[in-house]
Enzyme design. Structure first.
Site, PDB file in Angstrom:
ATOM      1  N   TRP B 323       0.837  -1.204   0.000  1.00 36.93           N
ATOM      2  CA  TRP B 323       0.000   0.000   0.000  1.00 36.93           C
ATOM      3  C   TRP B 323       0.876   1.259   0.000  1.00 36.93           C
ATOM      4  O   TRP B 323       0.555   2.249  -0.640  1.00 36.93           O
ATOM      5  CB  TRP B 323      -0.907  -0.003   1.243  1.00 36.93           C
ATOM      6  CG  TRP B 323      -1.712   1.249   1.391  1.00 36.93           C
ATOM      7  CD1 TRP B 323      -2.931   1.517   0.840  1.00 36.93           C
ATOM      8  CD2 TRP B 323      -1.359   2.433   2.121  1.00 36.93           C
ATOM      9  NE1 TRP B 323      -3.350   2.775   1.183  1.00 36.93           N
ATOM     10  CE2 TRP B 323      -2.406   3.353   1.971  1.00 36.93           C
ATOM     11  CE3 TRP B 323      -0.255   2.793   2.898  1.00 36.93           C
ATOM     12  CZ2 TRP B 323      -2.395   4.622   2.566  1.00 36.93           C
ATOM     13  CZ3 TRP B 323      -0.234   4.052   3.476  1.00 36.93           C
ATOM     14  CH2 TRP B 323      -1.292   4.943   3.314  1.00 36.93           C
ATOM     15  N   HIS B 324       2.012   1.155   0.728  1.00 40.60           N
ATOM     16  CA  HIS B 324       2.874   2.342   0.813  1.00 40.60           C
ATOM     17  C   HIS B 324       3.500   2.695  -0.530  1.00 40.60           C
ATOM     18  O   HIS B 324       3.741   3.868  -0.809  1.00 40.60           O
ATOM     19  CB  HIS B 324       3.980   2.124   1.841  1.00 40.60           C
ATOM     20  CG  HIS B 324       3.523   2.406   3.237  1.00 40.60           C
ATOM     21  ND1 HIS B 324       2.981   1.439   4.046  1.00 40.60           N
ATOM     22  CD2 HIS B 324       3.480   3.555   3.953  1.00 40.60           C
ATOM     23  CE1 HIS B 324       2.653   1.981   5.207  1.00 40.60           C
ATOM     24  NE2 HIS B 324       2.928   3.261   5.180  1.00 40.60           N
ATOM     25  N   GLY B 325       3.796   1.703  -1.327  1.00 38.50           N
ATOM     26  CA  GLY B 325       4.399   2.061  -2.603  1.00 38.50           C
ATOM     27  C   GLY B 325       4.732   0.847  -3.433  1.00 38.50           C
ATOM     28  O   GLY B 325       4.789  -0.277  -2.929  1.00 38.50           O
ATOM     29  N   PHE B 474       2.459   8.683  -1.141  1.00 35.69           N
ATOM     30  CA  PHE B 474       1.639   7.479  -1.129  1.00 35.69           C
ATOM     31  C   PHE B 474       0.206   7.789  -1.541  1.00 35.69           C
ATOM     32  O   PHE B 474      -0.671   7.008  -1.422  1.00 35.69           O
ATOM     33  CB  PHE B 474       1.677   6.827   0.250  1.00 35.69           C
ATOM     34  CG  PHE B 474       3.100   6.586   0.733  1.00 35.69           C
ATOM     35  CD1 PHE B 474       4.029   6.019  -0.124  1.00 35.69           C
ATOM     36  CD2 PHE B 474       3.504   6.966   1.987  1.00 35.69           C
ATOM     37  CE1 PHE B 474       5.333   5.824   0.284  1.00 35.69           C
ATOM     38  CE2 PHE B 474       4.809   6.763   2.402  1.00 35.69           C
ATOM     39  CZ  PHE B 474       5.723   6.198   1.551  1.00 35.69           C
TER      40      PHE B 474
END
Lengths: 306, 474
Positions: B323-325, B474
């Protein structure tokens, strides 16, 4: 709502009052070399024969008091070509120098100062130079790190009237410090890091700086000002660490512009550079070193008829 | 438009005036104002991003209405799939397309059918991961019949794009935030004053602590091979403070700004540096994301045996990392965090029901050691989060744990020590909503005002070099 807005407004007024007080105070007590140098410049602009530009290396190396021609040294710590050039253009509005000495230290062609450069905050105030990338807050001297201002403030008595720091404390301590830098691994690491940052290659900066310097050369030729590019001395250990491309780039530029009539090149990088007691640290000369450098420059200026 | 810019101050002042003085008598007009302001706020980065948020909002609004109108569970499920396909499709394309394509090519090389494809020049829309989860929470809640699908298009669009928390959270649940758009907001002095204090504290965290720590971190982290283990260790600890103050500072500004407008947003950080183990840490760090996964993902990952718990933890942290990257560093970072849970799950489980040093002014030595250990472990793992590649992350660890760890580190500038002020203040306030929450405390007014003044002056005079909020990427 009324209570909130009233209290918020009172608080805002208090903050503004404190800020204004701090700003006023800082402007009164600012003891930066920049202030002393600009004060001298504006007081004597009409009678100056020469003006000197560059970073701290030059600020430390040339004391105008020991030069025969009337000269102002406008070099400033952490300078860069884009800042020096702006100061040069501004100073031409007030003075008509016969010669200009412009520091072209190795790797200086790669350096530019952006809006975060501390002295840029002082430039609008002292020189009326406004950087288009600077923000509104940069107009205020107090915004320049307030704590640093007080922690690093030299005494008023340390400057002569030219803004040159003429009484730097005990050189023996500095020699010990340089020796430590050379012998101690930790300090070596710091020196290496600083050298690495100073000597980093930057193509974009290089091209912009060269374009600026070419304008500088053109302006000097148009106004019949003798332009002297020079490099001040550095301690021998520090001289041979730059990548060859720096030498190549600077030589390529100098080969194009130096004619030994209007534009000259004086390489003093290895001048007296094996004497440790002429240095404040690896790249800056101390008072004794400055005396010798200034004497050498005075001799060369005399040869040129100044 | 960043929270720590002059533009945001001017924007918020104008908005405040219009919100409380011009549109305050009509809820619909107030919501329209929020929507317009939020789109201006978001479009300030790049107006093309507006199309994405508009599409995402429109699809979920129609899906919600569709679910509300049909009683057929199969149709409801299909509508849920449509919402998931559109939202995750947009997120997947803008955030993960190049990453998966590159990874696929690396694994299968010339044999892969996509070997000829080249990566696209895609701009990552700011905050897309945040608002995608927020709008999906609405679809899930309507699907699970936790709330009714709304007919009020304005309030729904305003809920998805609400500017204080649009770009970096807290990720709100529809059940909590959407109803707040549908009832009249009332200005209260206490709420506005406390919101103002929280905004101020958030700015202090971001501009004084995070930005100053950042100068040290970004000086040494990218050239880690050149520095001693001790310097890198200091950079690791300061990097943890930078990350915390950057992100929680943003959350504080978001929550405070919303409070001034009469909204209550959820708490996103609960003093994580005072956690005694990594499990407690993750209950206090980025709460809105972790609880989002707990609420919407754990339900599908049924099972309470230790083995299933381990599986669930790994799945959640893998998704958290992703999800962060779109980078392997985030995935490895997520998995490393999951591994830190293993001793807690497989060993003797310790659950802390009371906050640290409950009823005492200072922690015991044992508590202090546990907190220091937790922060150091989280910080060390966080290096992977900040590293450009997985190789760099591990090489960094190798450099930290070398003999040079026992040498003198590079000295930080004096302004970096502002993090000590942060620790002292947050320790004192650890049971309260935020660092400057003085409500109900018997502190004389002059002392409070002096504290506000000192914090504001610190922001004005000791702020570091302006840096973008880390979580904007993000």
């Amino acid at each position: 709502m009324r209570k909130f807005l009233l209290k918020f407004s009172i608080f805002l007024l208090i903050v503004l009052a404190v800020m204004a007080g701090m700003e006023y105070y800082v402007r009164c007590v600012d003891n930066s070399p920049l202030r002393h140098r600009s004060d001298y410049f504006f007081e004597h602009a009409g009678e100056l024969d020469g003006i000197i530009y560059g970073p701290s290396l030059t600020a430390r190396a040339i004391n105008p008091e020991w030069l025969s021609p009337s000269t102002a040294n406008l070099a400033m710590a952490g300078g860069a070509i884009n800042v020096d050039y702006k100061v040069f253009l501004k100073s031409l509005e007030h003075a008509e120098p016969k010669f200009v000495i412009f520091d072209l230290t190795l790797a200086y062609l790669e350096r530019r100062n952006d809006a975060t450069y501390e002295n840029l905050r002082r430039l609008p105030y002292y020189y009326g130079i406004w950087n288009e990338k600077a923000q509104l807050k940069d107009l205020f001297l107090a915004r320049a790190p307030f704590a640093d201002h007080f922690l690093n403030r030299p005494r008023e008595a340390d400057y002569n009237k030219y803004g040159f720091e003429a009484s730097i404390p005990d050189e023996c301590d500095n020699i010990a410090k340089i020796k430590r830098q050379i012998e101690n691994k930790h300090f070596q690491l710091i020196a290496k890091k600083r050298a690495g940052r100073r000597l980093a290659l930057n193509d974009a900066n290089y091209h912009e700086n060269v374009a600026m310097l070419e304008e500088l050369v053109t302006t000097c030729r148009e106004r019949n000002i003798t332009l002297i590019f020079y490099e001040p001395p550095k301690y021998c250990e520090a001289v041979n660490v730059a990548p060859p491309v720096h030498y190549y780039r600077r030589s390529a530029f100098l080969d194009r512009v130096v004619d030994n009539k209007t534009v000259h090149w004086w390489d003093l990088s290895d001048f007296q550079n094996e004497e440790l007691d002429h240095f404040l640290n690896l790249i800056h000369v101390n008072i004794r070193g400055a005396e010798l450098v200034t004497e050498e420059i005075d001799r060369r200026l005399e040869e040129m008829g100044y | 438009m960043s929270f720590n810019s002059l533009e945001y101050g001017v924007f918020f002042a104008i908005f405040f005036f219009l919100y409380w003085f011009v549109t305050n008598r009509n809820l619909k007009w107030q919501n329209i104002l929020i929507l317009v302001a939020s789109y201006i706020f978001y479009g300030w980065w790049d107006w093309r991003f507006l199309l994405l948020i508009f599409t995402s909002s429109l699809v979920d609004f129609l899906v919600g209405r569709g679910m509300e109108r049909t009683g057929d569970d199969r149709k409801r499920k299909w509508l849920l799939y449509v919402s998931l396909a559109v939202n995750l499709g947009i997120l997947g394309f803008f955030k993960y397309f190049n990453f998966f394509l590159d990874s696929f090519k690396t694994v299968f090389g010339n044999l892969s059918p996509v070997a000829e494809w080249s990566t696209l020049d895609i701009i990552l829309p700011v905050g897309i991961s945040f608002y995608t989860l927020q709008t999906l929470s609405y679809t899930f809640d309507v699907y699970k019949r936790k709330m009714k699908g709304t007919d009020d298009v304005i309030s729904f669009f305003a809920y998805v794009s609400f500017f204080p928390q649009l770009v970096a959270g807290p990720i709100e649940r529809a059940t909590s935030l959407l109803p707040q758009f549908q009832k009249k907001r009332v200005f209260t002095y206490e709420g506005a004053a406390d919101g103002m204090r929280q905004v101020t504290w958030g700015l202090f965290k971001k501009m004084v602590v995070a930005d100053n720590c950042g100068t040290y971190v970004w000086e040494y982290l990218p050239t880690y091979w050149d520095h001693s283990g001790s310097t890198l260790f200091v950079a690791t600890i300061l990097g943890t403070f930078q990350l915390y103050c950057d992100f929680s500072g943003y959350s504080d500004i978001a929550i405070g700004s919303a409070r001034i407008l009469g909204f209550n947003l959820m708490k996103n950080f609960d003093y994580p540096f005072f956690a005694r183990n990594i499990a407690e840490f993750w209950q206090k760090w980025h709460i809105s994301l972790i609880t989002w996964f707990r609420d919407y993902l754990i339900g599908w990952l049924k099972g309470y045996t230790k083995l299933k718990l381990v599986r669930n933890i790994f799945i959640i942290f893998l998704i958290t990392g992703l999800w962060h990257g779109a980078a392997w560093t985030y995935i490895v970072w997520g998995l490393m965090n999951a591994m830190l849970f293993l001793p807690i799950i497989l060993g003797k489980r310790v659950r802390y029901r009371k906050p640290v040093a409950h009823g005492r002014a200072l922690p015991t030595l044992r508590e202090f050691w546990k907190m220091f250990r937790t922060v150091t472990i989280f910080g060390s793992v966080g290096v992977m989060f900040l590293s450009p590649t997985v190789y760099d992350g591990f090489a960094y660890f190798k450099n930290v744990f070398s003999l040079s760890l026992f040498t003198l580190p590079m000295p930080p500038t004096p302004r970096i020590y502002a993090f000590i002020i942060l620790i002292v203040v947050e320790w004192r306030q650890r049971t309260r909503e935020h660092g400057m929450d003085f409500t109900g405390q018997n502190i004389p007014a002059w002392q409070r005002w002096l504290a506000y003044l000192l914090v504001v002056l610190c922001i004005l005079f000791y702020g570091g070099v302006n840096q973008e909020f880390i979580y904007f990427q993000f």
